[in-house]
Design a protein around this motif. Structure first.
Motif, PDB file in Angstrom:
ATOM      1  N   SER A 166      37.730  31.039  44.617  1.00 27.69           N
ATOM      2  CA  SER A 166      37.164  30.744  45.944  1.00 27.69           C
ATOM      3  C   SER A 166      36.013  31.660  46.348  1.00 27.69           C
ATOM      4  O   SER A 166      35.560  31.630  47.488  1.00 27.69           O
ATOM      5  N   ILE A 167      35.528  32.521  45.433  1.00 23.41           N
ATOM      6  CA  ILE A 167      34.300  33.270  45.699  1.00 23.41           C
ATOM      7  C   ILE A 167      33.312  32.949  44.582  1.00 23.41           C
ATOM      8  O   ILE A 167      33.688  32.458  43.528  1.00 23.41           O
ATOM      9  N   GLU A 168      32.040  33.219  44.813  1.00 17.06           N
ATOM     10  CA  GLU A 168      30.992  32.765  43.898  1.00 17.06           C
ATOM     11  C   GLU A 168      30.853  33.666  42.676  1.00 17.06           C
ATOM     12  O   GLU A 168      29.774  34.187  42.384  1.00 17.06           O
ATOM     13  N   ILE A 169      31.949  33.856  41.958  1.00 20.99           N
ATOM     14  CA  ILE A 169      31.940  34.726  40.783  1.00 20.99           C
ATOM     15  C   ILE A 169      32.642  34.027  39.626  1.00 20.99           C
ATOM     16  O   ILE A 169      33.767  33.549  39.773  1.00 20.99           O
ATOM     17  N   LYS A 170      31.963  33.965  38.482  1.00 19.51           N
ATOM     18  CA  LYS A 170      32.552  33.368  37.282  1.00 19.51           C
ATOM     19  C   LYS A 170      33.404  34.421  36.582  1.00 19.51           C
ATOM     20  O   LYS A 170      33.024  35.578  36.500  1.00 19.51           O
ATOM     21  N   MET A 171      34.543  34.002  36.065  1.00 15.98           N
ATOM     22  CA  MET A 171      35.482  34.937  35.447  1.00 15.98           C
ATOM     23  C   MET A 171      35.472  34.813  33.930  1.00 15.98           C
ATOM     24  O   MET A 171      35.659  33.728  33.384  1.00 15.98           O
ATOM     25  N   ILE A 172      35.238  35.942  33.251  1.00 12.73           N
ATOM     26  CA  ILE A 172      35.349  36.006  31.793  1.00 12.73           C
ATOM     27  C   ILE A 172      36.616  36.795  31.470  1.00 12.73           C
ATOM     28  O   ILE A 172      36.677  38.008  31.688  1.00 12.73           O
ATOM     29  N   ALA A 173      37.636  36.105  30.988  1.00 10.57           N
ATOM     30  CA  ALA A 173      38.897  36.762  30.633  1.00 10.57           C
ATOM     31  C   ALA A 173      38.825  37.236  29.187  1.00 10.57           C
ATOM     32  O   ALA A 173      38.499  36.454  28.291  1.00 10.57           O
ATOM     33  N   VAL A 174      39.121  38.513  28.958  1.00  9.20           N
ATOM     34  CA  VAL A 174      39.093  39.056  27.596  1.00  9.20           C
ATOM     35  C   VAL A 174      40.518  39.164  27.063  1.00  9.20           C
ATOM     36  O   VAL A 174      41.460  39.427  27.818  1.00  9.20           O
ATOM     37  N   THR A 175      40.668  38.959  25.760  1.00  3.13           N
ATOM     38  CA  THR A 175      42.014  38.854  25.176  1.00  3.13           C
ATOM     39  C   THR A 175      42.509  40.148  24.538  1.00  3.13           C
ATOM     40  O   THR A 175      43.594  40.165  23.964  1.00  3.13           O
ATOM     41  N   TRP A 176      41.719  41.231  24.620  1.00  4.95           N
ATOM     42  CA  TRP A 176      42.127  42.485  23.964  1.00  4.95           C
ATOM     43  C   TRP A 176      42.786  43.473  24.929  1.00  4.95           C
ATOM     44  O   TRP A 176      43.036  44.617  24.581  1.00  4.95           O
ATOM     45  N   GLY A 177      43.085  43.023  26.158  1.00  5.76           N
ATOM     46  CA  GLY A 177      43.636  43.932  27.157  1.00  5.76           C
ATOM     47  C   GLY A 177      45.124  43.781  27.389  1.00  5.76           C
ATOM     48  O   GLY A 177      45.897  43.570  26.460  1.00  5.76           O
ATOM     49  N   PHE A 178      45.527  43.841  28.659  1.00 11.65           N
ATOM     50  CA  PHE A 178      46.945  43.896  29.012  1.00 11.65           C
ATOM     51  C   PHE A 178      47.650  42.542  28.954  1.00 11.65           C
ATOM     52  O   PHE A 178      48.771  42.445  28.478  1.00 11.65           O
TER      53      PHE A 178
END
Length: 204
Positions: A166-178
């Motif tokens: 709901s905010i104007e930010i695209k999300m890049i999820a990385v798979t090497w974290g938690f």
């Protein structure tokens, strides 16, 4: 102007291997339920609320736990190393002329100490001590302050994905974290990066 905002722990800094050590110290201070190292690793497949329930932690304890965690991490900063390739990613994006920021639950002091130690390019802004479920406010604030018309947040947890909704930010999820990749996919991030260099391809 393009703005790339990074999470810190589990995205830039490989603090995942210290999870058990940190939890042991928290257990001593708060009398938390004991877990084996294997059980701690298995928590990657659970949501934050499921983890709190499994740990028998009240939501009201989270702020105190977060403050204590930052203190423990500060003591262990010399043991934390960057994920391979993340320094190159931030240098490349900086050379491309993109603005770089960091929004994290960790402290600005810890983050700055780490960046200096490993020679990372310095971000335009660092917002630290974001509450466990309060990153949205900091992301929105940075997005507006830097007057970006194309903003990405790079993070490793479901709560990072939810913060971008709901905010104007695209999300890049990385798979090497938690958080486990399957768990991240269920929350529908804008993009998934399985290697640091994929971040550069995504943002263009």
């Amino acid at each position: 102007m393009k703005l790339i905002i990074f999470d810190f722990d589990g995205t830039i800094a490989d603090s995942t291997h210290l999870t058990f050590q940190i939890y042991e110290k928290l257990s001593e201070s708060f009398g938390l339920k004991a877990f084996t190292e294997t059980e701690i690793i298995e928590l990657k497949a659970l949501t934050m609320h499921e983890r709190l329930k499994k740990h028998q932690i009240s939501i009201f304890q989270v702020p105190r736990l977060a403050r204590k965690t930052r203190k423990i991490v500060s003591e262990l900063m010399t043991e934390i190393k960057p994920f391979d390739g993340m320094k190159d990613v931030m240098e490349t994006l900086t050379h491309k002329g993109y603005e770089i920021g960091i929004v994290s639950s960790n402290s600005k002091k810890n983050i700055t100490k780490f960046l200096n130690h490993y020679g990372f390019p310095h971000p335009k802004l660092i917002y630290g001590k974001a509450s466990f479920f309060g990153k949205r406010k900091h992301l929105k604030r940075m997005h507006r302050k830097l007057k970006s018309n194309d903003t990405y947040y790079v993070g490793d947890e479901i709560r990072d994905i939810l913060a971008c909704e709901s905010i104007e930010i695209k999300m890049i999820a990385v798979t090497w974290g938690f958080d486990d990749e399957a768990l991240l996919k269920e929350t529908n991030p804008s993009y998934i990066a399985r290697k640091p260099e994929e971040i550069i391809k995504i943002v263009g």
